[in-house]
Structure formats: C-alpha cells, structure tokens
Write an enzyme that holds these catalytic residues in place. Structure first.
Site, PDB file in Angstrom:
ATOM      1  CE  LYS A  71     -24.800  79.542  19.561  1.00  0.00           C
ATOM      2  NZ  LYS A  71     -24.383  79.564  18.355  1.00  0.00           N
ATOM      3  CB  SER A  92     -21.331  79.333  21.234  1.00  0.00           C
ATOM      4  OG  SER A  92     -21.066  78.955  19.748  1.00  0.00           O
ATOM      5  CB  SER A 100     -20.195  78.268  17.298  1.00  0.00           C
ATOM      6  OG  SER A 100     -19.486  79.213  18.155  1.00  0.00           O
TER       7      SER A 100
END
Length: 467
Positions: free
Chosen positions: A82, A157, A181
């Site tokens: 990520k 996210s 997220s």
C-alpha cells in the site's frame, strides 16, 4: 508449470506450486506482469511498478529455493505494498503531491514482515491522499477504478490493493483500516478484507503509538488466503508494546469452517436505525441472514448499544489528523484536498476534555461489546451502506433519500465498529441487480480473530451455494 495454475489461482495454490518447483518465481512474476499490462492501464491499481527490480528479486527467490535456504510462507509470490506504507528504496507518495518523489530509507514493520516471508516486491497500490476517504483518487496517480465496472469506485483507502487482487494483478495484498479502509474496498471489489482485533497486527514506526483507531491488516480473494497473510502480519514485536502476544503462525494452518448449526448470529441491516442503507445492500444482508438460518444458525435482530460511537470516532479522527498533518497544512494550505483539510482543521478546536470524553466513550463501548458477545457469537451487518458509486463522485451525497453532509457520513456501518476494537471482516455475499459486488461485515469479540475467520469460511461457502 502444471495444471491450470494461473494468476487467478489461490495464493496458497501458487505458493505450493512454487515450493514444489512446478513453477518458478520468475515464471509466476511474468504471468502477473502480463495481467498488470493487460488491466492496469484502465484500472490504475498498481503504481510505482518496477518490473526489472521485481525480476531480480524473483531470480533471487529461485536461487534460494535451489540452494535449499529457508523458505518463508510467501516465498516467490509477487506483492505490491500500500502506498501509505514505507518501503525502503521504493517510491512512497502517500497519495500526496507533497510526497510525490519521496523514497524512504527504511521499511515499516508490515513491509519488513512481508519481505522476510519471501514475497517478491513489484510496486505499490494506489491510495487516496494520506489514506483519507473510502474512494481512491489523488493528484499524483489519479483514480483507481472498480474491476467489475470501471465507471465505479474501487473503494478505499486500500482501493488499489482490492482492485489489484480482484483483477489478478497480485495474489495477496495488505492495507490499513481506520474508518473501513480494508473492509469497504473489499466489499466494492468482491474480495475479503479483515480489520483485525486492535493489537493483532502491530505497527511501527508510529507518530503516536497510543493512537488506536487505525490498524494494518490483510486482503485476499478467499478467507483461507487471508489467513495465510495474517500469519505473516500478526504477532508481537518489541517496538509495539500494545501488540497481542499470540504468534502469527497460529493463523497459518488451513481453516475449517465453524459449524453453522447453533451459531448465535445477531444480524441487522442498519444497526437499529443507526445509519441509512441502500436497498440493494439491505437485500444482500437479509439474504445472508436467510442463508445462515437455513443452515441452522440462530439468527436474531439483536444489536449492540453503540451510543457515543459516532462522536467518539469523529473526535479521535480529527484529533489524530490535526496532530499528524496540522503543521504540514499550515505550511502548504493548498497542498491537501478540501475534505481532508476540513477534517484536519476540525481538530484545532478540540480540547483535552473532548479527547478524554472520546476515550471514556470508547472504554464504555468496549465493555458493552464484551457483554454483547457473551450472548451472541457474531454480529452481521453491511460493510458499506452503498454499492460501488460512480468514480467521478468523491462520496455519495445521499442514501435512501437521506443526505450525506460529509465524506464520513456514508461510512458509519464501518467506523462504528472501528471504535469497539473488535475484529471485523468483509466477505463477498452477493451482487446488486446490475452485478456490482456487495459484502457482509462479520464482527466477533476482541481477540477472536481465528474464530471469526472460521465463521467467515462458513459464510463464504454459503455465499457460494447461494450464488
């Protein structure tokens, strides 16, 4: 290479094929790079891709296997971190133009553990700016699109991670979750995402190690694959004093579905009116209840008392954002998207009494959830209150006729659970009439992550039968 092994095979199958030398790490990498070349130009899930560095790492993984060196559980599997997680020597932008060329010199703990487990880094996965918001777009790389309908959001996210998984660009992915997220993009993209119990996946370094609303966690296409990655991410570390003491290896063995008959399930599509929910999402949650009851579970409409959870989350989020980004916003007032800047500024007026009250509320919530789970085994509710929405919107402006006044309002189904500290998993269960994925959120007592995964395995099987 044997059989029908492909980038869409489970991560456990791919890992086993590598160990058996049925396929080399170099061959497996090329399969994934081919899929990335095919789908990423449209979907924009993987960023800062570095094929040559990945090929060198895959070659090293093959050499290690030949030499008889120690092999980790993710040995040879392509992996993209990520883009809010620092990877040494790898461009890490946090989705912000202020960090567009940032290259860290050290790994975060989650990255460190995945590398140590033998994964082959290939790049990063796209995020919203500083991971704020459950729709993945930023001014550095643009918008990540939904692999099932590229006109729709992939969520966030960890939207790049979920999209990359669902489209076969990577076999596993990691992310982080404050207000949903990991769970929200899993639901939007039709994969599995776990927000583990607080302390299950330690984080380091942190600006505030006592900040407890955010946690790292795994994503995968199946619950069994997710458990494999959790076995790598979980476990204590001396740098993280709040980490739970259980070894991550406890999650490595294959999961057995828990017996559904007699399972005490509390199920609600809106937590007793705590939030608005889209009719298509409600239908999927209710279908899950019907399937569980049909398999012998005791399904009731009980809901926990989450009073104070909304105010608690919003206070702690604003406090955290202001502490982390306040000085940077003052220095670069035009460097942040408007919704994030507003959330940062909301923390400026908070007092010590406000923050103390938020922690008092969180303590009470944890106690009420402990009591709730003495009478119920799991709580089932929506992951997201809406199906994937159009990608050109920042967030839904209304749900079921009720206006959403901010970019947080439509995420209550996820963030109300955040402040309980309990583990929560998103499991695909159905689709809308036009084929968009919808997951159900399953919650268990704090520390009950293995049990939660076993229940999720059973629900995964029910979903397969129902669909």
């Amino acid at each position: 290479m044997t059989g029908a092994l492909s980038v869409d095979s489970t991560a456990r199958t791919q890992a086993a094929a590598l160990r058996a030398k049925d396929i080399s790490a170099r061959e497996l990498l090329e399969l994934h790079l081919d899929r990335i070349a095919e789908r990423n130009p449209q979907l924009n899930a993987v960023v800062s891709l570095d094929p040559e560095r990945a090929r060198a790492a895959a070659a090293a993984a093959d050499d290690q296997l030949v030499s008889g060196g120690e092999i980790g559980p993710l040995h040879g599997l392509p992996f993209a971190f990520k883009d809010t997680h620092a990877a040494a020597g790898w461009r890490t932008t946090y989705g912000s133009p202020l960090y567009a060329e940032h290259v860290p010199d050290a790994d975060e703990l989650v990255v460190e553990r995945i590398r140590r487990a033998g994964a082959v880094p290939i790049g990063k996965t796209n995020v919203p700016e500083f991971a704020a918001g459950s729709h993945t777009f930023n001014r550095v790389f643009g918008t990540t699109l939904n692999p099932h309908d590229p006109s729709r959001s992939a969520g966030g996210s960890s939207g790049g991670a979920a999209c990359a998984l669902a489209s076969g660009m990577v076999p596993l992915a990691e992310g982080s979750d404050m207000g949903g997220s990991l769970r929200n993009p899993a639901s939007f993209c039709g994969v599995v995402g776990l927000r583990p119990s607080w302390g299950r996946v330690p984080e380091w370094p942190q600006a505030n190690m006592w900040e407890t609303t955010s946690t790292g966690g795994p994503m995968a296409r199946t619950v069994g694959d997710l458990a494999l990655l959790l076995s790598v991410l979980a476990g204590p570390d001396p740098r993280a004093p709040h980490a739970l003491g259980d070894a991550g290896a406890a999650f490595a063995p294959p999961l057995a579905a828990t017996a559904v008959r007699g399972l005490r399930v509390a199920l609600s599509a809106d937590l007793g009116g705590a939030f608005a929910v889209d009719a298509d999402v409600r239908a999927v949650v209710e279908a899950a209840g019907t399937a569980l009851a049909g398999a012998g579970a005791v399904v009731t409409g009980a809901v926990p008392d989450l009073s104070g959870a909304d105010a608690c989350f919003r206070t702690l989020r604003a406090w955290h954002f202001q502490a982390r980004f306040g000085a940077l916003l003052a220095e670069h007032p035009d460097g942040f998207k408007a919704s994030l800047a507003e959330n940062i500024r909301a923390g400026e007026s908070l007092t010590g009494a406000d923050v103390a009250l938020a922690y008092q509320r969180r303590t009470a919530l944890a106690q009420r959830m402990r009591e709730f789970f003495t009478d119920h085994d799991v709580l089932v509710l929506p992951v997201s209150q809406v199906p994937p929405f159009p990608a050109d919107q920042e967030f839904p402006t209304s749900i079921d006729g009720r206006p959403m006044e901010s970019y947080l309002d439509w995420m209550r189904s996820a963030y109300l659970i955040t402040v309980t500290g309990c583990p929560a998993i998103s499991v695909p269960f159905g689709t809308t009439p036009d084929g968009l994925p919808v997951g159900v959120q399953v919650v268990a007592r704090h520390g009950g992550d293995r049990f939660l995964l076993e229940v999720a395995t059973a629900i995964e099987a029910l979903a397969s039968s129902a669909n």
